[in-house]
Design a protein around this motif. Structure first.
Motif, PDB file in Angstrom:
ATOM      1  N   GLY A 120      19.910  82.293  -6.542  1.00 56.61           N
ATOM      2  CA  GLY A 120      19.478  81.485  -7.678  1.00 56.61           C
ATOM      3  C   GLY A 120      18.825  80.176  -7.285  1.00 56.61           C
ATOM      4  N   ASN A 121      19.286  79.077  -7.864  1.00 58.84           N
ATOM      5  CA  ASN A 121      18.702  77.758  -7.630  1.00 58.84           C
ATOM      6  C   ASN A 121      19.432  76.986  -6.541  1.00 58.84           C
ATOM      7  OD1 ASN A 121      16.827  78.156  -9.643  1.00 58.84           O
ATOM      8  ND2 ASN A 121      18.131  77.298 -11.228  1.00 58.84           N
ATOM      9  N   ALA A 122      20.039  77.672  -5.599  1.00 58.38           N
ATOM     10  CA  ALA A 122      20.854  77.012  -4.576  1.00 58.38           C
ATOM     11  C   ALA A 122      20.023  76.040  -3.735  1.00 58.38           C
ATOM     12  CB  ALA A 122      21.500  78.040  -3.668  1.00 58.38           C
ATOM     13  N   GLY A 123      18.792  76.395  -3.383  1.00 62.22           N
ATOM     14  CA  GLY A 123      17.955  75.515  -2.569  1.00 62.22           C
ATOM     15  C   GLY A 123      17.487  74.295  -3.323  1.00 62.22           C
ATOM     16  N   GLU A 124      17.258  74.441  -4.618  1.00 63.85           N
ATOM     17  CA  GLU A 124      16.757  73.327  -5.424  1.00 63.85           C
ATOM     18  C   GLU A 124      17.791  72.233  -5.589  1.00 63.85           C
ATOM     19  OE1 GLU A 124      15.073  74.582  -9.098  1.00 63.85           O
ATOM     20  OE2 GLU A 124      13.960  76.210  -8.168  1.00 63.85           O
ATOM     21  N   HIS A 150      14.379  95.575   1.775  1.00 64.19           N
ATOM     22  CA  HIS A 150      15.467  94.924   1.050  1.00 64.19           C
ATOM     23  C   HIS A 150      16.151  93.961   2.010  1.00 64.19           C
ATOM     24  CE1 HIS A 150      18.261  94.436  -2.163  1.00 64.19           C
ATOM     25  NE2 HIS A 150      19.292  94.706  -1.372  1.00 64.19           N
ATOM     26  N   ARG A 151      15.997  92.677   1.771  1.00 70.08           N
ATOM     27  CA  ARG A 151      16.526  91.678   2.693  1.00 70.08           C
ATOM     28  C   ARG A 151      17.591  90.825   2.014  1.00 70.08           C
ATOM     29  NH1 ARG A 151      12.933  91.321   7.437  1.00 70.08           N
ATOM     30  NH2 ARG A 151      11.129  92.560   6.914  1.00 70.08           N
ATOM     31  N   ASN A 152      18.337  90.102   2.837  1.00 70.24           N
ATOM     32  CA  ASN A 152      19.408  89.249   2.322  1.00 70.24           C
ATOM     33  C   ASN A 152      18.851  87.990   1.671  1.00 70.24           C
ATOM     34  OD1 ASN A 152      21.308  91.010   3.314  1.00 70.24           O
ATOM     35  ND2 ASN A 152      21.455  89.968   5.273  1.00 70.24           N
ATOM     36  N   HIS A 153      19.714  87.243   1.000  1.00 67.37           N
ATOM     37  CA  HIS A 153      19.338  85.985   0.366  1.00 67.37           C
ATOM     38  C   HIS A 153      19.603  84.854   1.351  1.00 67.37           C
ATOM     39  CE1 HIS A 153      18.831  87.763  -3.632  1.00 67.37           C
ATOM     40  NE2 HIS A 153      19.784  88.586  -3.251  1.00 67.37           N
ATOM     41  N   PHE A 154      18.633  84.562   2.211  1.00 64.48           N
ATOM     42  CA  PHE A 154      18.838  83.572   3.266  1.00 64.48           C
ATOM     43  C   PHE A 154      18.957  82.155   2.717  1.00 64.48           C
ATOM     44  CE2 PHE A 154      16.581  87.037   5.516  1.00 64.48           C
ATOM     45  CZ  PHE A 154      17.608  87.401   6.366  1.00 64.48           C
TER      46      PHE A 154
END
Length: 100
Positions: free
Chosen positions: A33-37, A25-29
């Motif tokens: 959601g669509n933050a990178g897009e 279980h890892r963090n959201h680096f």
């Protein structure tokens, strides 16, 4: 329900700790959601030119059989470009770079 009766208490020292048998279980680096897009769409809308280097992918000749994206400036880099390809690239507002 109190913490001492929850199922996760038994799994605390195990690798999965209830998050499945594969992986951890890892963090959201990259963000949720669509933050990178969102960043990518902003960069594309600025109208920056796109570099297509055919030699990087092992192709040395551009034939001009495909369809090019509209309203997008781009630069094509190759050793040999046929007349048909040159015509299509120039019509779309692109540029050609010949490499030795």
């Amino acid at each position: 329900m109190t913490t001492c009766f929850k199922k996760n208490r038994k799994k605390l020292c195990h690798v999965s700790a209830i998050y499945g048998p594969i992986g951890k279980h890892r963090n959201h680096f990259g963000g949720y959601g669509n933050a990178g897009e969102v960043k990518d769409k902003a960069a594309a809308s600025k109208g920056s030119s796109l570099l297509i280097d055919a030699t990087q992918y092992g192709y040395f000749k551009v034939l001009g059989k495909g369809v090019l994206p509209e309203n997008r400036a781009f630069v094509v880099k190759a050793k040999l470009i046929l007349k048909n390809a040159k015509k299509k690239i120039k019509e779309n507002g692109g540029a050609i770079v010949l490499t030795a």
